[in-house]
Write a protein that holds these residues in place. Structure first.
Motif, PDB file in Angstrom:
ATOM      1  N   ARG A  84       1.035  -1.656   0.160  1.00 58.88           N
ATOM      2  CA  ARG A  84       0.627   0.117  -0.348  1.00 58.88           C
ATOM      3  C   ARG A  84       0.875   1.416  -0.511  1.00 58.88           C
ATOM      4  O   ARG A  84       0.275   2.339  -0.568  1.00 58.88           O
ATOM      5  N   ARG A  85       2.409   0.827   0.959  1.00 63.15           N
ATOM      6  CA  ARG A  85       3.362   2.183   0.300  1.00 63.15           C
ATOM      7  C   ARG A  85       4.097   1.979  -0.021  1.00 63.15           C
ATOM      8  O   ARG A  85       4.602   1.017   1.457  1.00 63.15           O
ATOM      9  N   ALA A  86       4.400   1.892  -1.088  1.00 64.34           N
ATOM     10  CA  ALA A  86       6.112   1.667  -1.937  1.00 64.34           C
ATOM     11  C   ALA A  86       7.020   2.071  -1.328  1.00 64.34           C
ATOM     12  O   ALA A  86       8.382   2.008  -1.752  1.00 64.34           O
ATOM     13  N   ILE A  87       6.941   3.624  -0.720  1.00 64.76           N
ATOM     14  CA  ILE A  87       7.676   4.194  -1.448  1.00 64.76           C
ATOM     15  C   ILE A  87       8.569   4.369   0.708  1.00 64.76           C
ATOM     16  O   ILE A  87       7.442   5.003   1.975  1.00 64.76           O
ATOM     17  N   ARG A  88       9.570   3.493   0.505  1.00 65.34           N
ATOM     18  CA  ARG A  88       9.884   3.303   2.164  1.00 65.34           C
ATOM     19  C   ARG A  88      11.408   3.574   2.273  1.00 65.34           C
ATOM     20  O   ARG A  88      11.574   2.334   1.764  1.00 65.34           O
ATOM     21  N   PRO A  89      12.052   3.435   3.201  1.00 64.74           N
ATOM     22  CA  PRO A  89      14.027   3.685   2.978  1.00 64.74           C
ATOM     23  C   PRO A  89      13.713   2.321   3.400  1.00 64.74           C
ATOM     24  O   PRO A  89      13.213   1.761   4.535  1.00 64.74           O
ATOM     25  N   GLY A  90      15.519   2.236   2.352  1.00 64.71           N
ATOM     26  CA  GLY A  90      15.578   0.732   2.352  1.00 64.71           C
ATOM     27  C   GLY A  90      14.515  -0.808   2.273  1.00 64.71           C
ATOM     28  O   GLY A  90      14.466  -1.886   2.453  1.00 64.71           O
ATOM     29  N   PHE A  91      13.821  -0.298   1.307  1.00 68.74           N
ATOM     30  CA  PHE A  91      12.203  -0.540   1.008  1.00 68.74           C
ATOM     31  C   PHE A  91      12.820  -0.715  -0.262  1.00 68.74           C
ATOM     32  O   PHE A  91      12.425  -0.748  -0.914  1.00 68.74           O
ATOM     33  N   ILE A  92      12.672  -2.014  -1.559  1.00 67.72           N
ATOM     34  CA  ILE A  92      11.963  -2.303  -2.300  1.00 67.72           C
ATOM     35  C   ILE A  92      11.045  -3.106  -3.146  1.00 67.72           C
ATOM     36  O   ILE A  92      10.716  -3.608  -2.166  1.00 67.72           O
TER      37      ILE A  92
END
Length: 262
Positions: free
Chosen positions: A11-19
């Motif tokens: 649902r939230r795709a933009i997160r630091p360190g998360f692809i």
């Protein structure tokens, strides 16, 4: 059946360190296998264009010699040091971190508006954009100029969404091999030329071929080459392309005369 192997888009795709992966395939292993079979080069290229990013694919795309990020500085430097009157439009190039490079590979309708808003703000700030200004935009390897309404951005606070749409299309035509974005000065058409391809001005342009190893000019041809244009447009099936064909025919002689004069 393929959906059984796919992970849903977060649902939230933009997160630091998360692809934000969209599939569960071992892309690196498949790429390694295909590289052992040169006859599968086309398949390898298509696979890389649509696959999720891994550290290896990100590095591969960053090193892509066809990305403007890698070749444009040399052109800019050469023109600055030469005595020619040639110049290029003001150009800003940015290499995205892997998290955001992957984000614009996600299908636009499947990403949340909150992520789109965040990416829009990131692009506006990082490129130091100005409200009320029009820009020409592209990825490092693809401009989407034949859908010119996407390449010409007059809504700088929504430019992140433009980039996502452009990159989504690039991936489908085997041009999704970059992690770079480009924002260029848009040069307005002051001659009031007709347009084709959803807004691209039919103005006099030149295509130059240069052998950079030998420092030799191979040749210069019209950007709107009559043989190429008539072949490409005449065979188009859509009503809009047929309208573009008629528009080109009505303006062809002007383009030819102007090219020869200049």
């Amino acid at each position: 059946m393929a959906k059984r192997f796919q992970a849903p888009v977060a649902r939230r795709a933009i997160r630091p360190g998360f692809i934000a992966r969209t599939d569960g395939f071992d892309v690196d292993q498949i790429v390694a296998d295909l590289e052992n079979h040169p006859e599968q080069e086309g398949l390898l290229s298509r696979l890389l264009s649509v696959s999720d990013l891994t550290e290896k694919t990100y590095k591969r795309f960053a090193e892509n010699p066809n990305s403007l990020y890698n070749w444009y500085p040399a052109i800019e430097k050469a023109l600055a040091e030469s005595d020619t009157e040639l110049k290029t439009p003001d150009t800003k190039v940015m290499r995205l971190p892997i998290e955001l490079a992957q984000f614009i590979r996600l299908e636009y309708p499947e990403t949340s508006q909150a992520d789109k808003d965040l990416f829009n703000q990131f692009i506006f700030d990082q490129f130091d954009l100005e409200d009320g200004k029009t820009y020409f935009i592209k990825t490092g390897t693809f401009s989407s100029k034949f859908q010119f309404a996407n390449a010409k951005c007059s809504e700088p606070r929504e430019m992140g969404e433009y980039f996502q749409v452009i990159n989504n299309f690039a991936m489908t035509v085997c041009a999704g091999h970059t992690v770079d974005l480009v924002v260029r000065e848009y040069i307005e058409d002051v001659e009031d030329n007709p347009t084709i391809y959803n807004g691209m001005p039919l103005r006099t342009e030149f295509r130059a071929f240069v052998d950079c190893d030998k420092n030799e000019l191979i040749g210069v041809v019209p950007y709107w080459h009559p043989i190429v244009m008539k072949h490409a447009l005449k065979s188009g099936l859509s009503e809009s392309i047929q309208q573009d064909y008629q528009t080109y025919l009505s303006h062809e002689q002007h383009l030819v005369d102007s090219y020869n004069e200049l």
